[in-house]
Scaffold this motif. Structure first.
Motif, PDB file in Angstrom:
ATOM      1  N   GLU A  73      41.469  30.775  27.418  1.00 27.39           N
ATOM      2  CA  GLU A  73      42.349  31.702  27.664  1.00 27.39           C
ATOM      3  C   GLU A  73      41.542  33.048  27.783  1.00 27.39           C
ATOM      4  N   LYS A  74      40.510  33.120  26.822  1.00 28.48           N
ATOM      5  CA  LYS A  74      39.687  34.504  26.662  1.00 28.48           C
ATOM      6  C   LYS A  74      38.875  34.433  27.758  1.00 28.48           C
ATOM      7  N   ARG A  75      38.179  33.591  28.377  1.00 28.79           N
ATOM      8  CA  ARG A  75      37.424  33.544  29.367  1.00 28.79           C
ATOM      9  C   ARG A  75      38.198  33.882  30.681  1.00 28.79           C
ATOM     10  N   ASP A  76      39.485  33.363  30.754  1.00 30.67           N
ATOM     11  CA  ASP A  76      40.228  33.809  32.029  1.00 30.67           C
ATOM     12  C   ASP A  76      40.500  35.234  31.965  1.00 30.67           C
ATOM     13  N   ALA A  77      40.986  35.684  30.770  1.00 29.88           N
ATOM     14  CA  ALA A  77      41.219  37.138  30.398  1.00 29.88           C
ATOM     15  C   ALA A  77      40.102  38.001  30.790  1.00 29.88           C
ATOM     16  N   ASP A  78      38.906  37.587  30.301  1.00 28.06           N
ATOM     17  CA  ASP A  78      37.633  38.712  30.599  1.00 28.06           C
ATOM     18  C   ASP A  78      37.493  38.462  32.251  1.00 28.06           C
ATOM     19  N   LYS A 100      39.808  40.963  33.973  1.00 29.38           N
ATOM     20  CA  LYS A 100      39.332  42.299  33.659  1.00 29.38           C
ATOM     21  C   LYS A 100      38.064  42.526  34.660  1.00 29.38           C
ATOM     22  N   ARG A 101      37.162  41.786  34.937  1.00 33.03           N
ATOM     23  CA  ARG A 101      36.023  42.043  35.652  1.00 33.03           C
ATOM     24  C   ARG A 101      36.442  42.056  37.015  1.00 33.03           C
ATOM     25  N   ALA A 102      37.406  41.190  37.500  1.00 33.86           N
ATOM     26  CA  ALA A 102      38.012  41.183  38.994  1.00 33.86           C
ATOM     27  C   ALA A 102      38.774  42.482  39.066  1.00 33.86           C
ATOM     28  N   ALA A 103      39.476  43.107  38.122  1.00 36.27           N
ATOM     29  CA  ALA A 103      40.129  44.187  38.071  1.00 36.27           C
ATOM     30  C   ALA A 103      39.073  45.611  38.535  1.00 36.27           C
ATOM     31  N   LYS A 104      38.396  45.786  37.638  1.00 34.53           N
ATOM     32  CA  LYS A 104      37.308  46.605  37.720  1.00 34.53           C
ATOM     33  C   LYS A 104      36.350  46.704  38.890  1.00 34.53           C
ATOM     34  N   ALA A 105      36.342  45.422  39.750  1.00 33.74           N
ATOM     35  CA  ALA A 105      35.657  45.435  40.956  1.00 33.74           C
ATOM     36  C   ALA A 105      36.333  46.069  41.916  1.00 33.74           C
ATOM     37  N   GLU A 106      37.708  45.969  41.824  1.00 37.69           N
ATOM     38  CA  GLU A 106      38.469  46.314  42.911  1.00 37.69           C
ATOM     39  C   GLU A 106      38.549  47.938  43.396  1.00 37.69           C
TER      40      GLU A 106
END
Length: 431
Positions: free
Chosen positions: A417-422, A425-431
């Motif tokens: 779950e933590k890996r998915d959340a991280d 977050k990384r995907a959101a920052k990349a957008e």
């Protein structure tokens, strides 16, 4: 494809042209070692006398059973002739005559990275007819190639690029089970990349896992996680059947047992991730006792099993207490980095060194009775954390695995779950 059909060694990749002097000697040394020679040693001042020989050759003993089952030694001498062209006939004659003068020899091997001329071979045959002892063997590059093909572990040690992928695996397996030696990480990386199409044996899989721990970690190449349930059970069973052999071999050879113990603990963790803990416990005990528990006293079973059980338990204790509000530990028991040596580094050049504490290491743990258990165990003032409350034994091994399975299931899901959340977050920052 059976073993005879597999191409372990790629002959064109063996650098025979450069195999001279000490390199040829080293090749012959490890080849004889792989062939079962005992009392191997380098002699000083080899009798060949050639400048390319390096003046140092080999002596070895083979022990063969006689008709009355006594072990009789055979003395072998090896003369190495590294050359750019055909070995000089005089060099071969000189080596044989000098060996005969020594006396007490059963075999003389003259080995070269090139070849011998036909007149030289004819001379040896004629000499042998009149001198039955010692027996003379001429090993040219073609003969060495055949011998090396039968012993890919030697090729892996000296010129790994000359091994096919199957050969690298076979050599790794052989070196581990026969000598308890480990390979470097690059070989493990190649085998991991080819895991889908390669044919790995069960004993070889355990050798791979032990090699991973000897190189530091199983995280990058989790061999146990890619096994089917049936394959996992077979690997675990065959590995545990060999626990006494491996531990005894490690002790005699002075090899660190930690990679072996961690490999066993890892496979058990993989097993309880897929199977019921009581089934795994039964498999483990049945394997270490070879299906005859009555012939293995409880103290012997405990001697074999408890190092593995304690390793697995301490790893899970470290993992589960890392973010636990109920349990606070000040020293990790297993999953810890090496001590930072910066402050004490230069003391290694001082005569007095640093006094070593004779006090046993202590692990401080505090438990808050007011905090709940994240995993869901029943805990209060009367019920401590079961991970730290249990004392592993042969009798409660099934109970121990049940506790570890419950913790592992929760912590594994939490980590995912933590890996998915991280990742989100990384995907959101990349957008």
């Amino acid at each position: 494809m059976n073993e005879e059909e597999k191409e372990w060694v790629l002959p064109a990749s063996i650098p025979f042209a450069e195999l001279k002097g000490k390199d040829l000697e080293e090749c012959l040394y490890w080849l004889f070692d792989a062939m079962g020679a005992k009392d191997l040693e380098w002699r000083t001042g080899g009798s060949g006398g050639g400048a390319s020989d390096g003046g140092r050759d080999l002596e070895a003993h083979f022990y063969t059973p006689t008709a009355d089952q006594e072990m009789e030694p055979q003395v072998w001498w090896v003369e190495c002739k590294g050359r750019s062209g055909t070995v000089e006939s005089d060099e071969v004659k000189s080596a044989i005559i000098n060996a005969q003068a020594k006396g007490g020899l059963d075999y003389v091997v003259i080995a070269t990275n090139t070849q011998f001329s036909n007149p030289t071979r004819d001379w040896v045959k004629e000499w042998q007819r009149n001198n039955p002892r010692p027996k003379v063997k001429l090993w040219d590059n073609a003969h060495l190639e055949r011998l090396l093909s039968r012993h890919p572990d030697v090729v892996l040690r000296l010129f790994s690029e000359a091994l096919s992928l199957d050969g690298q695996f076979q050599a790794l397996e052989s070196r581990f089970w026969n000598k308890l030696e480990f390979v470097s990480s690059p070989t493990l990386k190649k085998l991991w990349k080819a895991r889908a199409e390669a044919e790995f044996t069960s004993l070889g899989i355990f050798a791979l896992i032990a090699n991973e721990f000897a190189n530091g970690s199983i995280t990058h190449r989790p061999w146990g996680a890619v096994l089917s349930t049936s394959s996992l059970v077979e690997v675990l069973h065959l590995a545990l059947v060999n626990v006494p052999y491996l531990m005894m071999r490690a002790s005699k050879a002075g090899v660190e047992q930690t990679p072996l113990i961690r490999a066993f603990a890892y496979l058990i963790l993989c097993a309880i991730d897929q199977l019921q803990p009581e089934s795994v416990a039964a498999l483990v005990v049945d394997s270490i006792t070879r299906g005859e528990p009555d012939k293995f006293p409880e103290d012997v079973q405990s001697y074999l099993l408890m190092p593995i059980a304690n390793q697995l338990l301490s790893e899970i204790q470290d993992i589960c207490s890392a973010d636990c509000k109920r349990i606070l530990t000040f020293n990790r028991q297993t999953l810890t980095d090496d001590k930072d040596e910066i402050e004490e580094y230069w003391l290694r050049l001082e005569l007095t060194g640093i006094e070593e504490s004779e006090e046993p290491s202590r692990h401080v743990r505090m438990e808050s009775y007011n905090e709940p258990c994240q995993v869901g165990f029943r805990v209060d003032k009367e019920h401590d954390c079961p991970l730290f409350d249990i004392e592993p034994s042969v009798q409660n091994f099934s109970e121990l695995l049940a506790i570890i399975k419950r913790v592992a299931a929760y912590r594994k899901a939490q980590a995912a779950e933590k890996r998915d959340a991280d990742a989100a977050k990384r995907a959101a920052k990349a957008e």
